[in-house]
Design a protein around this motif. Structure first.
Motif, short mmCIF file in Angstrom:
data_model
loop_
_atom_site.label_atom_id
_atom_site.label_comp_id
_atom_site.label_asym_id
_atom_site.label_seq_id
_atom_site.Cartn_x
_atom_site.Cartn_y
_atom_site.Cartn_z
N LEU A 11 0.83 -1.20 0.00
CA LEU A 11 0.00 0.00 0.00
C LEU A 11 0.86 1.25 0.00
O LEU A 11 0.56 2.22 -0.69
CB LEU A 11 -0.94 0.01 1.21
N GLY A 12 1.94 1.25 0.72
CA GLY A 12 2.85 2.39 0.72
C GLY A 12 3.45 2.61 -0.65
O GLY A 12 3.58 3.73 -1.12
N LEU A 13 3.80 1.53 -1.35
CA LEU A 13 4.36 1.64 -2.69
C LEU A 13 3.33 2.23 -3.64
O LEU A 13 3.64 3.12 -4.42
CB LEU A 13 4.82 0.26 -3.18
N CYS A 14 2.10 1.76 -3.53
CA CYS A 14 1.06 2.27 -4.44
C CYS A 14 0.82 3.75 -4.20
O CYS A 14 0.68 4.51 -5.14
CB CYS A 14 -0.24 1.49 -4.25
N GLN A 15 0.74 4.16 -2.94
CA GLN A 15 0.52 5.56 -2.66
C GLN A 15 1.71 6.38 -3.13
O GLN A 15 1.56 7.49 -3.61
CB GLN A 15 0.27 5.76 -1.17
N GLY A 16 2.92 5.83 -2.96
CA GLY A 16 4.13 6.53 -3.37
C GLY A 16 4.18 6.77 -4.87
O GLY A 16 4.84 7.68 -5.32
N GLN A 17 3.51 5.95 -5.64
CA GLN A 17 3.52 6.09 -7.09
C GLN A 17 2.46 7.07 -7.58
O GLN A 17 2.17 7.14 -8.75
CB GLN A 17 3.36 4.73 -7.76
N SER A 18 1.92 7.83 -6.68
CA SER A 18 0.98 8.89 -7.03
C SER A 18 1.41 10.23 -6.44
O SER A 18 0.62 11.14 -6.30
CB SER A 18 -0.43 8.52 -6.56
N GLU A 71 -7.71 18.32 -19.33
CA GLU A 71 -7.64 17.28 -18.32
C GLU A 71 -7.54 15.92 -18.97
O GLU A 71 -8.13 15.69 -20.01
CB GLU A 71 -8.88 17.26 -17.40
N ASN A 72 -6.79 15.06 -18.33
CA ASN A 72 -6.81 13.64 -18.66
C ASN A 72 -7.42 12.93 -17.45
O ASN A 72 -7.06 13.24 -16.31
CB ASN A 72 -5.41 13.10 -18.93
N LEU A 73 -8.33 12.01 -17.72
CA LEU A 73 -9.05 11.30 -16.67
C LEU A 73 -8.95 9.81 -16.91
O LEU A 73 -9.00 9.37 -18.06
CB LEU A 73 -10.53 11.69 -16.69
N ALA A 74 -8.81 9.04 -15.83
CA ALA A 74 -8.77 7.59 -15.96
C ALA A 74 -9.22 6.97 -14.64
O ALA A 74 -9.18 7.60 -13.59
CB ALA A 74 -7.37 7.11 -16.30
N LYS A 75 -9.65 5.71 -14.71
CA LYS A 75 -10.02 4.99 -13.49
C LYS A 75 -9.46 3.59 -13.54
O LYS A 75 -9.18 3.04 -14.61
CB LYS A 75 -11.52 4.95 -13.30
N GLY A 76 -9.29 3.02 -12.37
CA GLY A 76 -8.82 1.65 -12.24
C GLY A 76 -9.49 0.98 -11.07
O GLY A 76 -9.94 1.64 -10.13
N SER A 77 -9.54 -0.34 -11.10
CA SER A 77 -10.33 -1.08 -10.13
C SER A 77 -9.59 -1.51 -8.87
O SER A 77 -10.19 -2.09 -7.98
CB SER A 77 -10.93 -2.33 -10.79
N SER A 78 -8.29 -1.25 -8.77
CA SER A 78 -7.59 -1.72 -7.58
C SER A 78 -6.66 -0.65 -7.05
O SER A 78 -6.35 0.34 -7.73
CB SER A 78 -6.79 -2.98 -7.90
N ALA A 79 -6.18 -0.86 -5.83
CA ALA A 79 -5.26 0.09 -5.21
C ALA A 79 -3.97 0.22 -6.00
O ALA A 79 -3.26 1.20 -5.87
CB ALA A 79 -4.96 -0.34 -3.77
N SER A 80 -3.69 -0.75 -6.86
CA SER A 80 -2.47 -0.67 -7.67
C SER A 80 -2.62 0.28 -8.85
O SER A 80 -1.68 0.50 -9.60
CB SER A 80 -2.06 -2.06 -8.16
N PHE A 81 -3.82 0.86 -9.01
CA PHE A 81 -4.04 1.85 -10.07
C PHE A 81 -3.53 3.19 -9.55
O PHE A 81 -4.25 3.97 -8.94
CB PHE A 81 -5.51 1.93 -10.48
N ALA A 127 -4.33 14.39 -9.31
CA ALA A 127 -4.88 13.86 -8.07
C ALA A 127 -5.38 12.45 -8.31
O ALA A 127 -5.76 12.09 -9.42
CB ALA A 127 -6.03 14.73 -7.58
N ARG A 128 -5.36 11.67 -7.25
CA ARG A 128 -5.87 10.30 -7.26
C ARG A 128 -6.78 10.14 -6.05
O ARG A 128 -6.37 10.43 -4.93
CB ARG A 128 -4.72 9.31 -7.19
N VAL A 129 -8.02 9.73 -6.29
CA VAL A 129 -8.96 9.53 -5.19
C VAL A 129 -9.62 8.16 -5.33
O VAL A 129 -9.68 7.60 -6.42
CB VAL A 129 -10.07 10.62 -5.16
N GLN A 130 -10.09 7.67 -4.20
CA GLN A 130 -10.84 6.42 -4.23
C GLN A 130 -12.32 6.74 -4.37
O GLN A 130 -12.87 7.58 -3.65
CB GLN A 130 -10.61 5.59 -2.97
N CYS A 131 -12.96 6.09 -5.33
CA CYS A 131 -14.38 6.30 -5.60
C CYS A 131 -15.22 5.56 -4.56
O CYS A 131 -14.74 4.67 -3.87
CB CYS A 131 -14.74 5.79 -7.00
N THR A 132 -16.49 5.92 -4.51
CA THR A 132 -17.39 5.28 -3.54
C THR A 132 -17.59 3.80 -3.85
O THR A 132 -17.93 3.03 -2.97
CB THR A 132 -18.75 6.00 -3.50
N ASN A 133 -17.34 3.39 -5.11
CA ASN A 133 -17.49 1.98 -5.46
C ASN A 133 -16.19 1.20 -5.26
O ASN A 133 -16.10 0.05 -5.64
CB ASN A 133 -17.99 1.83 -6.90
#
Length: 154
Positions: A11-18, A71-81, A127-133
């Protein structure tokens, strides 16, 4: 205990990559490949991107979009996004951009890539945020914005 330590490391690595420098570095690699000067971090743009991303948290159905104001926008389904993963997705559109016709080819999307390498864009904030889903949403905003019809990105 070992599982908890491993999970914390991942989790630290994933957050660090943002982090801001991760976004900047991942933008600057493809920019240098086409002879465009480096882009720098802008905290005002990052705040705008965060506010925009937070507004979209409840509607995380957008796959990839090129926003109306650079703006560029993207989404991903896991914390590794992470931010790095999102920017690399945009850069992966490079084969679909034909410089000679200044257009996307084979019916593919390439405007995320052209925004990443847009020569007049000198600043970025993301910015990177976690969606409600549970998915993750990444937004990058550029100044000045790019992708003007009829203009070449570089």
């Amino acid at each position: 205990m070992l599982v908890l330590i491993m999970l914390t490391s991942v989790l630290g690595l994933c957050q660090g990559q943002s982090a801001p420098q991760d976004f900047v570095n991942t933008h600057n690699t493809p920019r240098s490949q086409v002879g465009v000067s480096n882009i720098v971090w802008n905290t005002t743009l990052a705040t705008y991107a965060l506010n925009y991303a937070n507004q979209r948290k409840g509607d995380c159905n957008l796959v990839h979009s090129n926003g109306p104001y650079g703006e560029n926008l993207a989404k991903g389904s896991s914390a590794s996004f992470t931010g790095i993963v999102a920017v690399n997705l945009w850069v992966a559109e490079k084969p679909y951009y034909d410089y000679y016709s200044n257009s996307c080819v084979n019916g593919q999307q390439c405007l995320h890539y052209t925004q990443v390498v847009w020569t007049d864009s000198t600043q970025v904030g993301c910015a990177r945020v976690q969606c409600t889903n549970g998915w993750y949403y990444v937004v990058c905003s550029y100044n000045p914005p790019g992708n003007y019809v009829g203009e070449y990105p570089y």
